[in-house]
Motif scaffolding. Structure first.
Motif, PDB file in Angstrom:
ATOM      1  N   PHE A 208       0.851  -1.205   0.000  1.00 34.84           N
ATOM      2  CA  PHE A 208       0.000   0.000   0.000  1.00 34.84           C
ATOM      3  C   PHE A 208       0.878   1.244   0.000  1.00 34.84           C
ATOM      4  O   PHE A 208       0.702   2.160  -0.807  1.00 34.84           O
ATOM      5  CB  PHE A 208      -0.883  -0.029   1.259  1.00 34.84           C
ATOM      6  N   LEU A 209       1.862   1.273   0.902  1.00 30.77           N
ATOM      7  CA  LEU A 209       2.700   2.475   1.038  1.00 30.77           C
ATOM      8  C   LEU A 209       3.638   2.640  -0.144  1.00 30.77           C
ATOM      9  O   LEU A 209       3.881   3.749  -0.597  1.00 30.77           O
ATOM     10  CB  LEU A 209       3.455   2.435   2.370  1.00 30.77           C
ATOM     11  N   LEU A 212       1.597   4.139  -3.089  1.00 27.10           N
ATOM     12  CA  LEU A 212       1.343   5.580  -2.950  1.00 27.10           C
ATOM     13  C   LEU A 212       2.639   6.374  -3.076  1.00 27.10           C
ATOM     14  O   LEU A 212       2.693   7.416  -3.727  1.00 27.10           O
ATOM     15  CB  LEU A 212       0.687   5.895  -1.598  1.00 27.10           C
ATOM     16  N   LEU A 215       3.719   6.876  -6.634  1.00 22.91           N
ATOM     17  CA  LEU A 215       2.914   7.871  -7.351  1.00 22.91           C
ATOM     18  C   LEU A 215       3.409   9.273  -7.048  1.00 22.91           C
ATOM     19  O   LEU A 215       3.521  10.118  -7.934  1.00 22.91           O
ATOM     20  CB  LEU A 215       1.439   7.746  -6.958  1.00 22.91           C
ATOM     21  N   ILE A 216       3.719   9.528  -5.771  1.00 22.13           N
ATOM     22  CA  ILE A 216       4.168  10.866  -5.372  1.00 22.13           C
ATOM     23  C   ILE A 216       5.581  11.112  -5.879  1.00 22.13           C
ATOM     24  O   ILE A 216       5.887  12.169  -6.427  1.00 22.13           O
ATOM     25  CB  ILE A 216       4.111  11.014  -3.841  1.00 22.13           C
ATOM     26  N   ASN A 217       6.439  10.105  -5.704  1.00 19.25           N
ATOM     27  CA  ASN A 217       7.850  10.293  -6.028  1.00 19.25           C
ATOM     28  C   ASN A 217       8.049  10.598  -7.509  1.00 19.25           C
ATOM     29  O   ASN A 217       8.969  11.314  -7.873  1.00 19.25           O
ATOM     30  CB  ASN A 217       8.617   9.035  -5.635  1.00 19.25           C
ATOM     31  N   SER A 219       5.617  11.908  -9.426  1.00 20.74           N
ATOM     32  CA  SER A 219       4.612  12.912  -9.835  1.00 20.74           C
ATOM     33  C   SER A 219       3.618  12.364 -10.855  1.00 20.74           C
ATOM     34  O   SER A 219       3.385  12.951 -11.903  1.00 20.74           O
ATOM     35  CB  SER A 219       5.290  14.159 -10.422  1.00 20.74           C
ATOM     36  N   PRO A 221       0.128  11.905 -12.302  1.00 18.71           N
ATOM     37  CA  PRO A 221      -1.173  12.579 -12.156  1.00 18.71           C
ATOM     38  C   PRO A 221      -2.322  11.574 -12.212  1.00 18.71           C
ATOM     39  O   PRO A 221      -2.087  10.373 -12.384  1.00 18.71           O
ATOM     40  CB  PRO A 221      -1.215  13.502 -13.382  1.00 18.71           C
ATOM     41  N   THR A 222      -3.560  12.038 -12.094  1.00 21.42           N
ATOM     42  CA  THR A 222      -4.680  11.109 -12.259  1.00 21.42           C
ATOM     43  C   THR A 222      -4.844  10.784 -13.744  1.00 21.42           C
ATOM     44  O   THR A 222      -4.464  11.565 -14.607  1.00 21.42           O
ATOM     45  CB  THR A 222      -6.002  11.703 -11.718  1.00 21.42           C
ATOM     46  N   ALA A 246      -5.030   3.293  -8.139  1.00 19.45           N
ATOM     47  CA  ALA A 246      -5.228   4.438  -7.240  1.00 19.45           C
ATOM     48  C   ALA A 246      -5.485   5.714  -8.023  1.00 19.45           C
ATOM     49  O   ALA A 246      -6.173   6.611  -7.544  1.00 19.45           O
ATOM     50  CB  ALA A 246      -4.011   4.614  -6.322  1.00 19.45           C
ATOM     51  N   SER A 309      12.758   8.070  -1.015  1.00 20.23           N
ATOM     52  CA  SER A 309      11.432   8.545  -1.369  1.00 20.23           C
ATOM     53  C   SER A 309      10.700   8.966  -0.099  1.00 20.23           C
ATOM     54  O   SER A 309      11.159   8.695   1.009  1.00 20.23           O
ATOM     55  CB  SER A 309      10.675   7.433  -2.084  1.00 20.23           C
ATOM     56  N   VAL A 310       9.551   9.620  -0.266  1.00 18.80           N
ATOM     57  CA  VAL A 310       8.914  10.254   0.890  1.00 18.80           C
ATOM     58  C   VAL A 310       8.454   9.282   1.966  1.00 18.80           C
ATOM     59  O   VAL A 310       8.434   9.643   3.138  1.00 18.80           O
ATOM     60  CB  VAL A 310       7.731  11.169   0.499  1.00 18.80           C
ATOM     61  N   SER A 311       8.098   8.057   1.603  1.00 21.74           N
ATOM     62  CA  SER A 311       7.589   7.180   2.672  1.00 21.74           C
ATOM     63  C   SER A 311       8.688   6.411   3.396  1.00 21.74           C
ATOM     64  O   SER A 311       8.416   5.819   4.436  1.00 21.74           O
ATOM     65  CB  SER A 311       6.526   6.216   2.136  1.00 21.74           C
TER      66      SER A 311
END
Lengths: 499, 499
Positions: A208-209, A212, A215-217, A219, A221-222, A246, A309-311
């Motif tokens: 899960f993490l 996500l 996707l953020i790392n 960038s 988009p939807t 997602a 990465s951010v997580s």
């Protein structure tokens, strides 16, 4: 402050499977998977996965049972990433480029109960099943294409075709949610660049993490259009399989080989991750101010693996001697370690290998050797197993290779340790050449001498038409290391000339 | 399959505080906060937060202690979102538009140890502190501006100014990591539209996931420029305070009032969340195919609250009678319930209120009344407390208000229950008018009669210059409800005319 405890409304297990029903609501009419002339929407994919999960459940597959798949990137392969865990089972995507012996070994080690096989892998699967000892239970078989049905021997428990299972399933199936977010969800065998495959287990929370985080790392988009170039059997396509649900993306499944992508206007980015981290957890996050540097400097910066990465909680480079962080000077080498939610639970039925990399100090040890630059970006120098120790000096095989790649005749190069009575080890280069067959061992060695300290220059050069590689294109150094080991120490005359 | 357990490398507590040191590495030279003539970079913000956290720690603030802030959107307010939890403390941003009595009550309820106060709130803070009973320990005071220092009475334990603390702090401070990801991180008092403020507690894990979820849900790219229009004291700016550090955004702090933003080319989106969910957890995810609809239809679709965000586990609308899901027909009303990682831990020192909304069935009950549309999008109809029960009929005050807003003279409208001897309750409309003072109660009632069933038509219309609102612009229905209650039942002559 008063201690408030977790409770059911806030502690429902994290799982990427919840992305699918949301995608069916938000992106129901948008294309989910495109493959040749087939296009599914997110409504289709959601319904088909529920039907398939229902059928898998009806085959007496229980929570925690392993379900294996041998398939290239197809709609079925994509759907199984949801349907198998939605039945409560653990998904094991097996590299379809492995030999039958290894596939058979993986199926037995995982104790798979069910095996889904695409048309192109039917003979591989049947051969692997035929290698089971008679006392070992074999997984039951599902074929994606009915062309192969005639070849299934009576000794195999053949259930039917993939579309049979989809058709028979109940679209109103109540999918099996994890009891804990730490429940296993996928099992991936390492591709074995350095040793025998190990079964990496990831839980719902980690996936899960990772989904996500990716996707953020990057960038994303939807509603992106995602062209699959990586096989989904490779670390589940770095968790983008679930990430696309997602954001309602469109998965384009085809087997293209992309050349000169940058010239076509693509932006090429660089990431670093391991099967053990479920995806890319370190990447070379680009800084705007770097755009004004010349191309060579931009390439140098881009070649660094970068930052977490951010997580991820922490990524560091530790001195193997002291266990403390190396100086961030771009020179001191150490082992890359990390901690964060997408680090695997461990290796299946392999507590020794698990304990060797998941240590009591709270770090996961990657086995990769790197330096830390003053700006906090790390750069991988080598696999720790690929370090060559020659005359007491630690020598990075990657640095020697980077010089070899500068030679105009060299197509591919890999450097490994060759045993040596005097030096302990010496660098041995394996090289494949471009269309310039006149290049000799002496040419290569002299070229290296001009660019490297003496102890780093290969003492042996072996020419090959092609170097052995894993399914993901990584050179299998353990194969080359075995060859170099079999060559033994150079003759005493060579030894004398060294002295 | 063999059961593998979580271990330190994969179970380090999730916390958004890790975003800050990463931002200092990746976006070190990029602007982090812009305010009037001040511009900080992510390197500055990182160093200043470490220094501030170090100073806060040195004031004997311990893990779990509450640190309060009264401030508009300023660099200090932004930095405190990191520095306070980096000292191990719990951040309580207090709404600076509250009265002194309520602020004093909040400070006492939270047992705050330290209070940071911006220039504009100094007199409010001092008045709130003066209201402490002599036996209650008061928080120590830090002022952001030194202009106010002269006004601090001797009875207040005044520590110094904000910049003093930054200056004295150690930039090498080892920030205090949470022991568990369930450790409390922020405390936010509800703004009290329906009842007395309650202290909502969120943990590091919930905030981490809310911050990432919001970035994905609203397709925030890296290095965005984020114009703050929402006060950070309102649910921590829906967790974008931390989210901006994850993507290296630039926080633009200023107090503009944005009008006609859509005409200026902005895309306006619609989200729904509660202080209890740390941010927006339901939003009206837009479908491309809706672009071809006429403007009125687009507005109708956009006004629906929509679907859950990617990290939420489930959102549903439950029938209050049966407890099961209402028919997804856009008509059947029920209460919005949800579960997911960003649902609060609970209300501080208020187990009764916590138990009333965090129920044994695993749902968090929002108190909001909605319908579920056939396409899976939900639409809020009312606060459950705002439902008016007239003659046994449940009546949505929001539906009456939407009709009132159609009247050309109406500027603002709110409908609440007025007690009635015969009907139990009747709708009572509070209305403020545009520049058309000739509109009468009779005009309004007749207008409603043409559009609503008889029982939904307001029996009373009260004209006001302006309706009472919370700091975030929500009409305070509980104030209007008290007024309507004080009006009592209409006279018996009115009663007779109804019969």
């Amino acid at each position: 402050m008063e201690q408030l405890k977790p409770s059911p409304p806030n502690s429902s297990p994290l799982t990427p499977l919840t992305f699918l029903e949301r995608a069916a609501t938000v992106y129901g009419d948008s294309p989910s998977v495109v493959y040749n002339s087939t296009t599914y929407t997110w409504s289709h994919t959601h319904r088909r996965c529920l039907q398939l999960a229902s059928s898998i459940s009806s085959l007496a597959i229980r929570r925690g049972d392993v379900v294996a798949v041998l398939s290239p990137n197809t709609p079925a392969m994509y759907e199984l990433h949801f349907a198998v865990p939605m039945a409560g089972a653990v998904l094991n995507t097996v590299n379809s480029r492995l030999d039958a012996r290894t596939v058979s070994m993986i199926l037995r080690h995982a104790e798979s109960k069910l095996l889904f096989v695409d048309a192109g892998s039917a003979s591989l699967a049947l051969e692997a099943l035929s290698m089971f000892p008679s006392d070992k239970p074999r997984p039951r078989l599902v074929l994606v294409n009915d062309d192969d049905v005639a070849h299934v021997p009576a000794s195999v428990d053949f259930i039917g075709t993939y579309e049979d299972l989809v058709r028979k399933g109940d679209p109103g199936f109540e999918w099996v949610r994890p009891v804990s977010e730490w429940d296993p969800m996928v099992l991936n065998y390492t591709s074995g660049t350095t040793s025998a495959p190990k079964g990496v287990v990831h839980c719902h929370r980690g996936i899960f993490l990772m989904a996500l985080d990716s996707l953020i790392n990057w960038s994303i988009p939807t509603c992106p259009v995602y062209l699959w170039t990586l096989p989904m059997f490779h670390a589940n396509g770095w968790s983008y399989t679930w990430g696309m649900a997602a954001v309602g993306g469109t998965n384009i499944c085809l087997p293209p080989v992309l050349h000169r992508v940058e010239a076509l206007g693509f932006v090429v980015s660089h990431g670093y991750g391991l099967t053990e981290t479920a995806g890319v957890v370190v990447s070379c996050a680009w800084k705007k101010e770097w755009n004004r540097f010349p191309a060579t400097e931009r390439a140098r910066l881009k070649s660094r693996q970068g930052v977490r990465s951010v997580s991820m909680t922490e990524v560091a480079v530790l001195d193997p001697g002291t266990g403390s962080r190396v100086e961030p000077d771009g020179l001191a080498v150490g082992e890359v370690v990390m901690r964060g939610p997408s680090v695997m639970l461990g290796y299946l039925k392999n507590p020794a290998a698990t304990a060797a990399c998941m240590k009591g100090d709270g770090w996961f040890y990657t086995g990769d050797v790197a330096v830390m630059h003053p700006d906090g970006y790390l750069e991988i120098k080598d696999r720790s197993k690929d370090v060559i120790i020659s005359g007491g000096e630690n020598l990075s095989s990657v640095e020697v290779e980077s010089v070899l790649y500068g030679h105009p005749a060299v197509n591919e190069a890999a450097v490994v340790a060759r045993p040596d009575e005097f030096w302990g080890e010496t660098p041995c280069a394996f090289v494949s050449l471009k269309e310039m067959p006149m290049t000799t061992e002496k040419d290569i060695i002299e070229y290296c001498r001009a660019a490297l300290p003496r102890y780093m220059v290969p003492k042996t050069v072996v020419f090959k038409d092609e170097l052995p590689k894993t399914s993901t294109g990584k050179i299998q150094k353990f194969v080359l290391r075995e060859i170099a080991r079999a060559m033994g120490s150079p003759s005493s005359s060579t030894l004398a000339s060294k002295l």
